[in-house]
Design a protein around this motif. Structure first.
Motif, PDB file in Angstrom:
ATOM      1  N   VAL A 152      11.037 -35.138  20.743  1.00 36.47           N
ATOM      2  CA  VAL A 152      11.696 -34.706  22.708  1.00 36.47           C
ATOM      3  C   VAL A 152      11.193 -33.626  21.700  1.00 36.47           C
ATOM      4  O   VAL A 152      12.397 -34.105  21.566  1.00 36.47           O
ATOM      5  CB  VAL A 152      12.145 -35.949  22.508  1.00 36.47           C
ATOM      6  CG1 VAL A 152      12.599 -36.243  23.587  1.00 36.47           C
ATOM      7  CG2 VAL A 152      11.540 -37.935  21.981  1.00 36.47           C
ATOM      8  N   SER A 153      10.784 -33.013  23.113  1.00 35.80           N
ATOM      9  CA  SER A 153      10.732 -31.749  23.109  1.00 35.80           C
ATOM     10  C   SER A 153      12.539 -31.534  24.190  1.00 35.80           C
ATOM     11  O   SER A 153      13.622 -32.759  24.539  1.00 35.80           O
ATOM     12  CB  SER A 153      10.298 -31.044  24.770  1.00 35.80           C
ATOM     13  OG  SER A 153      10.525 -31.587  25.808  1.00 35.80           O
TER      14      SER A 153
ATOM     15  N   ASN B  42      13.048 -30.622  27.136  1.00 34.18           N
ATOM     16  CA  ASN B  42      13.187 -31.159  28.606  1.00 34.18           C
ATOM     17  C   ASN B  42      12.803 -32.624  28.495  1.00 34.18           C
ATOM     18  O   ASN B  42      12.169 -33.230  29.587  1.00 34.18           O
ATOM     19  CB  ASN B  42      12.309 -30.171  29.270  1.00 34.18           C
ATOM     20  CG  ASN B  42      10.753 -30.390  29.181  1.00 34.18           C
ATOM     21  OD1 ASN B  42      10.371 -31.051  27.847  1.00 34.18           O
ATOM     22  ND2 ASN B  42      10.232 -29.892  29.362  1.00 34.18           N
TER      23      ASN B  42
ATOM     24  N   LYS C 277      10.117 -34.361  27.193  1.00 32.40           N
ATOM     25  CA  LYS C 277       8.990 -34.496  27.405  1.00 32.40           C
ATOM     26  C   LYS C 277       8.392 -35.378  25.812  1.00 32.40           C
ATOM     27  O   LYS C 277       9.325 -34.793  24.530  1.00 32.40           O
ATOM     28  CB  LYS C 277       8.783 -33.476  26.910  1.00 32.40           C
ATOM     29  CG  LYS C 277       7.007 -34.207  28.069  1.00 32.40           C
ATOM     30  CD  LYS C 277       5.779 -32.289  28.198  1.00 32.40           C
ATOM     31  CE  LYS C 277       4.761 -33.235  28.778  1.00 32.40           C
ATOM     32  NZ  LYS C 277       3.589 -31.703  29.169  1.00 32.40           N
ATOM     33  N   VAL C 278       7.908 -36.276  25.629  1.00 31.45           N
ATOM     34  CA  VAL C 278       8.118 -36.982  24.161  1.00 31.45           C
ATOM     35  C   VAL C 278       6.508 -36.865  24.093  1.00 31.45           C
ATOM     36  O   VAL C 278       5.061 -36.850  24.468  1.00 31.45           O
ATOM     37  CB  VAL C 278       7.775 -38.467  24.456  1.00 31.45           C
ATOM     38  CG1 VAL C 278       7.170 -39.330  23.200  1.00 31.45           C
ATOM     39  CG2 VAL C 278       8.815 -39.583  25.371  1.00 31.45           C
ATOM     40  N   GLY C 279       6.426 -36.413  22.578  1.00 31.78           N
ATOM     41  CA  GLY C 279       5.310 -35.931  22.145  1.00 31.78           C
ATOM     42  C   GLY C 279       5.022 -36.662  20.852  1.00 31.78           C
ATOM     43  O   GLY C 279       5.276 -37.274  20.417  1.00 31.78           O
TER      44      GLY C 279
END
Length: 143
Positions: free
Chosen positions: A89-90, A92, A94-96
């Motif tokens: 999870v970044s 911001n 955002k899940v990667g």
């Protein structure tokens, strides 16, 4: 016992490929951390607690098309171990997902789960885990 010791060295051998990964600056703190903490806390969580609980919940043998895959709890814990290392999870939110991190962690997790199950102790898995992390970090630093 010999078989579990041999399998405990497999992640160490695979860790040698970290030399070809992206290099990082030398950091003594990181090396000290890698040789102590991840193997202890992750092995306690995944192999001692989670694997111990699931071993009591699942059957001893799991077969698909007459192929014995052993206890499914080892596979399930390895899958969770891989997901914990593969999902990021970044800042911001955002899940990667990193497939390479997942697949490597899944493989190592399966080996360490099997070693824990066969040796009836997490000691070999802890030592193998810590040394693997240490070697991977050190090789990236000397690259």
């Amino acid at each position: 016992m010999k078989k579990t010791i041999l399998w405990s060295t497999v992640p160490l051998a695979i860790a040698m490929f970290s030399y070809f990964d992206t290099s990082k600056a030398f950091d003594f703190e990181t090396l000290v951390f890698q040789v102590t903490m991840p193997g202890i806390d992750e092995e306690l969580m995944f192999r001692a607690i989670l694997l111990g609980l699931l071993l009591k919940s699942f059957k001893d043998k799991f077969t698909i098309f007459k192929i014995n895959l052993g206890n499914p709890s080892v596979l399930f814990v390895a899958l969770l171990f891989g997901l914990v290392h593969g999902i990021h999870v970044s800042n911001n939110l955002k899940v990667g997902f990193e497939f390479v991190s997942f697949s490597g962690s899944f493989t190592f997790g399966y080996i360490w789960g099997w070693v824990t199950l066969m040796s009836r102790s997490i000691l070999q898995a802890v030592v193998s885990h810590n040394l693997t992390n240490f070697i991977m970090s050190l090789l990236r630093m000397v690259n």
